[in-house]
Design a protein around this motif. Structure first.
Motif, PDB file in Angstrom:
ATOM      1  N   ALA A 104      10.631   2.595   2.551  1.00 39.91           N
ATOM      2  CA  ALA A 104       9.396   1.836   2.703  1.00 39.91           C
ATOM      3  C   ALA A 104       8.421   2.688   3.507  1.00 39.91           C
ATOM      4  CB  ALA A 104       9.660   0.512   3.414  1.00 39.91           C
ATOM      5  N   THR A 105       7.134   2.403   3.360  1.00 49.17           N
ATOM      6  CA  THR A 105       6.084   3.154   4.048  1.00 49.17           C
ATOM      7  C   THR A 105       5.492   2.302   5.168  1.00 49.17           C
ATOM      8  OG1 THR A 105       5.574   4.311   1.989  1.00 49.17           O
ATOM      9  CG2 THR A 105       3.897   4.387   3.721  1.00 49.17           C
ATOM     10  N   VAL A 106       5.229   2.926   6.309  1.00 51.32           N
ATOM     11  CA  VAL A 106       4.610   2.236   7.440  1.00 51.32           C
ATOM     12  C   VAL A 106       3.128   2.023   7.107  1.00 51.32           C
ATOM     13  CG1 VAL A 106       4.032   2.347   9.894  1.00 51.32           C
ATOM     14  CG2 VAL A 106       6.223   3.262   9.086  1.00 51.32           C
ATOM     15  N   VAL A 107       2.719   0.741   7.029  1.00 51.09           N
ATOM     16  CA  VAL A 107       1.323   0.410   6.716  1.00 51.09           C
ATOM     17  C   VAL A 107       0.632  -0.295   7.881  1.00 51.09           C
ATOM     18  CG1 VAL A 107       1.656   0.364   4.210  1.00 51.09           C
ATOM     19  CG2 VAL A 107       1.988  -1.741   5.543  1.00 51.09           C
ATOM     20  N   GLY A 120       5.891  -2.881  -3.627  1.00 51.18           N
ATOM     21  CA  GLY A 120       4.774  -3.649  -3.109  1.00 51.18           C
ATOM     22  C   GLY A 120       5.140  -4.765  -2.145  1.00 51.18           C
ATOM     23  N   LYS A 121       6.401  -4.947  -1.839  1.00 53.49           N
ATOM     24  CA  LYS A 121       6.814  -5.992  -0.897  1.00 53.49           C
ATOM     25  C   LYS A 121       6.461  -5.550   0.519  1.00 53.49           C
ATOM     26  CE  LYS A 121      10.787  -8.760   0.497  1.00 53.49           C
ATOM     27  NZ  LYS A 121      10.122 -10.023   0.514  1.00 53.49           N
ATOM     28  N   VAL A 122       5.838  -6.437   1.289  1.00 52.08           N
ATOM     29  CA  VAL A 122       5.433  -6.135   2.659  1.00 52.08           C
ATOM     30  C   VAL A 122       6.349  -6.881   3.629  1.00 52.08           C
ATOM     31  CG1 VAL A 122       3.557  -6.288   4.340  1.00 52.08           C
ATOM     32  CG2 VAL A 122       3.047  -5.744   1.949  1.00 52.08           C
ATOM     33  N   VAL A 123       6.830  -6.148   4.640  1.00 60.98           N
ATOM     34  CA  VAL A 123       7.782  -6.687   5.609  1.00 60.98           C
ATOM     35  C   VAL A 123       7.297  -6.327   7.009  1.00 60.98           C
ATOM     36  CG1 VAL A 123      10.168  -6.603   6.398  1.00 60.98           C
ATOM     37  CG2 VAL A 123       9.671  -6.317   3.986  1.00 60.98           C
ATOM     38  N   GLU A 124       7.348  -7.289   7.932  1.00 64.58           N
ATOM     39  CA  GLU A 124       7.016  -7.045   9.328  1.00 64.58           C
ATOM     40  C   GLU A 124       8.298  -7.066  10.142  1.00 64.58           C
ATOM     41  OE1 GLU A 124       4.313  -9.515  11.747  1.00 64.58           O
ATOM     42  OE2 GLU A 124       2.736  -8.727  10.438  1.00 64.58           O
TER      43      GLU A 124
END
Length: 194
Positions: free
Chosen positions: A46-49, A65-69
């Protein structure tokens, strides 16, 4: 051991969140005359956004495209080295080898762990692993049900299904089986474009 727990908590959170993003998974089975090994390997990236340094929270985006915090614990060294665009890779491997023992010993259970953290000032990351070895007694063989009952060192029993009739015929009450389970988890953070 505190480091292991911190890294494991971060990894479990990442695995749970990113697992839905179709990780790369491989499984391999190797059979010998008196031994069978099953190995599995999963890798996710995953990429740090996003980075919130005040709350130690990192926002990751998978290739799908899944975003995780994720909140990164204090045990994770080098949090300040994380930058937007960095690529986080989580790799998990495990294997189980079950062997029919040739010499009789005592039922036993041993466990050993390993851990390694990135050096101070480097990108965050690390590895944790463990190996568990159990020697169990064969207390029953049921050819009709194709099962073997094993009794472990703490007196607990488990029934194992043995589909291969040839293997089942080689096992008898009084034999011993050794099971070696290993698992390892590695987390790395690399700069974008590397």
């Amino acid at each position: 051991m505190k480091t292991t727990k911190g890294l494991a908590i971060v990894a479990v959170a990442l695995l749970a969140q990113v697992a839905l993003a179709q990780p790369q998974t491989d499984v391999e089975v190797t059979k010998g005359q008196d031994q069978t090994t099953v190995k599995g390997f999963t890798k996710m990236t995953a990429t740090v956004v996003g980075i919130d340094r005040a709350t130690r929270t990192v926002t990751l985006k998978t290739r799908q495209g899944k975003v995780v915090e994720l909140e990164v614990t204090e045990e994770a060294r080098n949090f300040d080295q994380i930058a937007l665009g960095d690529v986080v890779t989580v790799a998990y491997s495990e294997s189980l080898t079950v062997s029919l023992m040739k010499e009789k010993g005592t039922a036993s259970h041993t466990e050993q762990g390993t851990e390694q953290r990135s050096a101070a000032g480097a990108k965050p990351g690390g590895k944790v692993g463990r190996e568990v070895t159990i020697v169990a007694d064969v207390v029953a063989v049921n050819h009709k049900a194709k099962t073997v009952t094993l009794k472990g060192p703490k007196g607990n029993t488990v029934d194992l299904k043995v589909e291969d009739p040839e293997r089942l015929n080689r096992i008898k009450k009084g034999d011993q089986v050794e099971a070696v389970y290993t698992e390892a988890l590695a987390i790395s953070v690399e700069p974008a474009g590397k």
